[in-house]
Design an enzyme around this catalytic site. Structure first.
Site, PDB file in Angstrom:
ATOM      1  N   GLU A   1       0.839  -1.198   0.000  1.00 29.08           N
ATOM      2  CA  GLU A   1       0.000   0.000   0.000  1.00 29.08           C
ATOM      3  C   GLU A   1       0.875   1.250   0.000  1.00 29.08           C
ATOM      4  O   GLU A   1       1.641   1.473   0.944  1.00 29.08           O
ATOM      5  CB  GLU A   1      -0.916  -0.027   1.222  1.00 29.08           C
TER       6      GLU A   1
ATOM      7  N   PRO B   1      -5.155  -9.378   9.102  1.00 29.31           N
ATOM      8  CA  PRO B   1      -5.915 -10.004   8.014  1.00 29.31           C
ATOM      9  C   PRO B   1      -5.069 -10.934   7.143  1.00 29.31           C
ATOM     10  O   PRO B   1      -5.630 -11.797   6.450  1.00 29.31           O
ATOM     11  CB  PRO B   1      -6.413  -8.797   7.199  1.00 29.31           C
TER      12      PRO B   1
ATOM     13  N   GLU C   1      -4.371  -6.598   3.042  1.00 28.93           N
ATOM     14  CA  GLU C   1      -3.169  -7.281   3.502  1.00 28.93           C
ATOM     15  C   GLU C   1      -3.172  -8.760   3.125  1.00 28.93           C
ATOM     16  O   GLU C   1      -2.126  -9.319   2.767  1.00 28.93           O
ATOM     17  CB  GLU C   1      -3.021  -7.117   5.022  1.00 28.93           C
TER      18      GLU C   1
ATOM     19  N   PHE D   1      -1.491  -3.824  11.236  1.00 28.55           N
ATOM     20  CA  PHE D   1      -2.447  -4.105  10.169  1.00 28.55           C
ATOM     21  C   PHE D   1      -2.253  -5.494   9.558  1.00 28.55           C
ATOM     22  O   PHE D   1      -2.938  -5.844   8.597  1.00 28.55           O
ATOM     23  CB  PHE D   1      -2.337  -3.063   9.050  1.00 28.55           C
TER      24      PHE D   1
ATOM     25  N   HIS E   1      -0.773   0.820  15.568  1.00 27.84           N
ATOM     26  CA  HIS E   1       0.483   1.255  14.979  1.00 27.84           C
ATOM     27  C   HIS E   1       1.699   0.910  15.838  1.00 27.84           C
ATOM     28  O   HIS E   1       2.825   0.948  15.349  1.00 27.84           O
ATOM     29  CB  HIS E   1       0.468   2.774  14.750  1.00 27.84           C
TER      30      HIS E   1
ATOM     31  N   LEU F   1      -5.959  -1.830  -0.495  1.00 26.62           N
ATOM     32  CA  LEU F   1      -5.877  -1.984   0.960  1.00 26.62           C
ATOM     33  C   LEU F   1      -6.357  -3.374   1.336  1.00 26.62           C
ATOM     34  O   LEU F   1      -7.474  -3.560   1.841  1.00 26.62           O
ATOM     35  CB  LEU F   1      -6.712  -0.912   1.660  1.00 26.62           C
TER      36      LEU F   1
ATOM     37  N   GLN G   1       1.788  -1.925   5.739  1.00 23.41           N
ATOM     38  CA  GLN G   1       2.018  -0.512   6.058  1.00 23.41           C
ATOM     39  C   GLN G   1       2.390  -0.274   7.523  1.00 23.41           C
ATOM     40  O   GLN G   1       3.251   0.544   7.821  1.00 23.41           O
ATOM     41  CB  GLN G   1       0.792   0.307   5.675  1.00 23.41           C
ATOM     42  N   PHE G   2       1.748  -0.988   8.434  1.00 25.05           N
ATOM     43  CA  PHE G   2       2.127  -0.988   9.848  1.00 25.05           C
ATOM     44  C   PHE G   2       1.916  -2.402  10.384  1.00 25.05           C
ATOM     45  O   PHE G   2       1.002  -3.110   9.954  1.00 25.05           O
ATOM     46  CB  PHE G   2       1.289   0.003  10.666  1.00 25.05           C
TER      47      PHE G   2
END
Length: 325
Positions: A29, A89, A60, A86, A129, A58, A82-83
């Site tokens: 992403e 999933p 994962e 996240f 995060h 978006l 991205q973090f």
């Protein structure tokens, strides 16, 4: 020799490896046009085109699942989440497929894939995060888990991860991305996965840490100079596999052991390290092997993070507690 921070070291390693191997594909992403949230992949799309460095939806699970397919069919994907918070999933794809493919196919197929993601707290971020969930990945057979603490190791470990025939979870401490710079070689080099580094030799206590906790331990050691305490500091670098030999030999010399990690306390990597010390160096211990960690709570949001994060003062006090035991 270039003087680079961790962001620049990652970018250089990806750039150089993509130059030498056109099967390496980078995606995630915002990884393409924007170069990632932290700009780790900046300039890769411009140089190698949208087929080799591209943005994804978006999703994962889709990112990792697509990467597994690429890896099995001959590519070397480097996928960005991205973090770290996240990634959940995608855990089905990571645990059920990436980690098991070699075993499932009896060695016929491997998954030479790197899944990299920003990791850890202390940057006053939002929920999801700031977690440190390295223990979840390390518990899964078939995965390797890497957490560098400095630009030299970051570049060398990323190159080793890309070359590895099996899936590597590459966790990048956010607070260290631009924390400091280090002189590193311009050429491609490897730091071996599974080998810890003794950053400082000592006689009184062994302290093991990784990622952002390494510089915090170094600050604590500086504070201890007036106490005349000799600390042996080990940067674990790789959570799975663990360098058991380096740790056990150090504890046999010092007789005391402390592991410092940012993750919550219970069922973490610190417990595994203490078990290793008990099994391999128990008769050398002069104090109980101990851990200094985050609390068993969800990481507080933004301004509350400092209540959770281990700091040099806490590390210093814990070391003195074990020295005086």
């Amino acid at each position: 020799m270039a003087v680079l921070n961790n962001i620049e070291a990652l970018n250089q390693s990806l750039m150089q490896m993509m130059e030498t191997d056109d099967t390496i594909i980078v995606f995630g992403e915002d990884s393409g046009f924007e170069g990632g949230v932290f700009r780790v992949t900046k300039g890769l799309q411009e140089k190698f085109g949208k087929e080799r460095c591209f943005d994804t939806p978006l999703t994962e699970a889709g990112i990792v699942g697509s990467g597994i397919g690429m890896a099995i069919t001959g590519l070397k994907p480097v996928a960005e989440i991205q973090f770290q918070g996240f990634v959940f999933p995608a855990m089905n794809q990571i645990m059920i497929h990436a980690a098991r493919m070699r075993n499932r196919s009896r060695g016929r197929f491997t998954v030479p894939m790197v899944i990299r993601m920003p990791y850890g707290g202390a940057v006053r971020a939002l929920e999801h995060h700031s977690e440190s969930i390295e223990a979840l990945f390390a518990h899964i057979p078939g995965l390797k888990v890497v957490i560098p603490s400095n630009p030299y190791d970051t570049k060398g470990l990323m190159i080793s991860a890309i070359k590895d025939p099996d899936p590597v979870i590459f966790l990048e401490p956010k607070r260290l991305y631009r924390a400091f710079k280090q002189e590193i070689p311009d050429e491609i080099y490897e730091v071996p996965i599974g080998k810890a580094r003794v950053l400082q030799e000592g006689e009184d206590i062994t302290v093991v840490a990784w990622g952002a906790m390494v510089p915090e331990c170094q600050k604590a050691i500086d504070m201890l100079k007036e106490n005349n305490v000799s600390v042996e500091l080990i940067d674990l670098r790789t959570i799975s596999p663990i360098d058991k030999e380096t740790i056990s030999q150090s504890v046999k010399k010092t007789g005391r052991f402390l592991v410092v990690h940012e993750a919550v306390k219970s069922f973490g990597a610190g417990a595994e390290l203490i078990s290793i010390v008990n099994e391999k160096a128990f008769l050398s211990l002069e104090a109980p092997p101990s851990r200094l960690t985050g609390f068993d709570v969800t990481v507080p949001l933004a301004k509350g993070e400092h209540h959770f994060i281990v700091n040099p003062e806490k590390i210093k006090n814990k070391i003195m507690e074990l020295i005086n035991f």
